[in-house]
Design an enzyme around this catalytic site. Structure first.
Site, PDB file in Angstrom:
ATOM      1  N   SER A   1       0.903  -1.315  -0.120  1.00 10.94           N
ATOM      2  CA  SER A   1       0.094  -0.062  -0.190  1.00 10.94           C
ATOM      3  C   SER A   1       0.879   1.212  -0.055  1.00 10.94           C
ATOM      4  O   SER A   1       2.167   1.141   0.271  1.00 10.94           O
ATOM      5  CB  SER A   1      -0.989  -0.012   1.216  1.00 10.94           C
ATOM      6  OG  SER A   1      -1.455   1.342   1.623  1.00 10.94           O
TER       7      SER A   1
ATOM      8  N   TYR B   1      -2.452  -0.925  10.622  1.00 11.27           N
ATOM      9  CA  TYR B   1      -2.221  -1.143   8.718  1.00 11.27           C
ATOM     10  C   TYR B   1      -0.944  -0.615   8.489  1.00 11.27           C
ATOM     11  O   TYR B   1      -0.245  -1.338   7.566  1.00 11.27           O
ATOM     12  CB  TYR B   1      -3.404  -0.349   8.389  1.00 11.27           C
ATOM     13  CG  TYR B   1      -3.553  -0.491   6.712  1.00 11.27           C
ATOM     14  CD1 TYR B   1      -4.580  -1.553   6.214  1.00 11.27           C
ATOM     15  CD2 TYR B   1      -3.055   0.287   5.961  1.00 11.27           C
ATOM     16  CE1 TYR B   1      -4.427  -1.718   5.051  1.00 11.27           C
ATOM     17  CE2 TYR B   1      -3.186   0.043   4.618  1.00 11.27           C
ATOM     18  CZ  TYR B   1      -4.080  -0.948   4.244  1.00 11.27           C
ATOM     19  OH  TYR B   1      -4.202  -1.067   2.685  1.00 11.27           O
TER      20      TYR B   1
END
Ligand code: NAD
Length: 261
Positions: free
Chosen positions: A143, A156
């Site tokens: 990401s 995350y």
């Protein structure tokens, strides 16, 4: 390019980016194992559609990415059924949005397990076969949050930075074995994962849905457009090609310029 005769295991592929990657690899001729949660009939329909659309074999394995033994069993089962696992795509992932001091401990553990440790377990199980056959492609969906942070996404961001480090380490270990290891770092891609975090971001920041989309999500993305799942899948297909055989240990951004800022 043809991936005929190759087998790909794509984790978290019952929806979103993973499903697009599984379909794109199947389109190139690879047999695929899809994985993830969801409605059993809907998953079976997606599995059957891959076979019908692309003339390959497609299997479903419901391994829970929090369970290392189940991940190892999924790889072993795929090797037995198809003869090899040549491509491993570590894609399963979840999100939770909350300040660190209120972050539920079980959510931290779950996100680290699904978004980071599952890739370790998958690599650990798949690398021996890839080395023995002298060909392999390992791709993880990281990401933009593997490169930069945003507030309220501690687990995350930590897990995705971890994926970037794991990618580099694994790439160095298998570099002389015909196996490449890379990660893809998308910005915001319009998928159920993004849609689901809107209510929490609204609550955490006191914003309306429209404000979250324009001021939080696309604020970070200079192109002001979402990345598409098909664009991410195309990059994964490219990484499986011979043209990409010297790309390894890389973290490839596909983020509309987000991390250029
Ligand atoms: P999604 O919610 O559409 O798909 C996630 C998939 O993971 C689903 O198939 C789900 O069933 C599966 N999954 C969740 N928990 C699981 C578990 N315990 N075991 C097995 N499977 C499990 O999300 P997405 O947006 O397609 O995300 C896919 C990956 O892309 C994730 O790693 C995510 O972090 C990453 N990513 C997404 C975006 C984005 O904007 N959507 C951006 C950057 C990175």
């Amino acid at each position: 390019m043809s991936l005929k005769g190759k087998t790909a295991v794509v984790t978290g592929s019952t929806s979103g980016i993973g499903l697009a990657i599984a379909r794109a690899l199947a389109e190139q001729g690879a047999n695929v194992v899809i994985n993830g949660f969801g409605d059993a009939a809907a998953i079976e329909a997606e599995r059957a559609k891959i076979e019908a659309d692309f003339g390959v074999k497609a299997a479903y394995d419901g391994a829970d990415m929090t369970d290392g033994d189940a991940i190892a069993a999924m790889i072993a089962k795929a090797e037995k059924a198809f003869g090899s696992v040549d491509i491993l795509v570590n894609n399963a992932g979840i999100q939770h949005v909350s300040p660190i001091d209120e972050f539920p401990v079980e959510k931290w553990n779950q996100i680290l397990a699904i978004n980071l440790s599952s890739a370790f377990h998958g690599m650990r199980a798949a690398i021996p076969g890839m080395k023995a056959r002298k060909w392999g492609r390992i791709i993880s969906t990281a990401s933009a949050h593997s490169l930069v942070a945003s507030p309220f996404k501690s687990a995350y961001v930590a897990a995705k930075h971890g994926i970037a480090g794991l990618t580099k380490t694994a790439a160095l270990e298998v570099a002389t074995h015909g196996v490449t290891v890379n990660c893809i770092s998308p910005g915001y891609v319009w998928t159920p994962l993004v849609e689901k975090q809107i209510p929490d971001t609204m609550a955490a920041r006191g914003l309306t849905k429209e404000q979250v989309i324009s001021d939080v999500l696309l604020e970070a993305q200079p192109t002001k457009q979402f990345v598409t799942v098909d664009q991410v899948a195309s990059l994964a297909v490219y990484l499986c090609s011979d043209a990409a055989s010297q790309i390894t240990g890389a973290n490839l951004s596909i983020d509309g310029g987000w991390t250029a800022e």
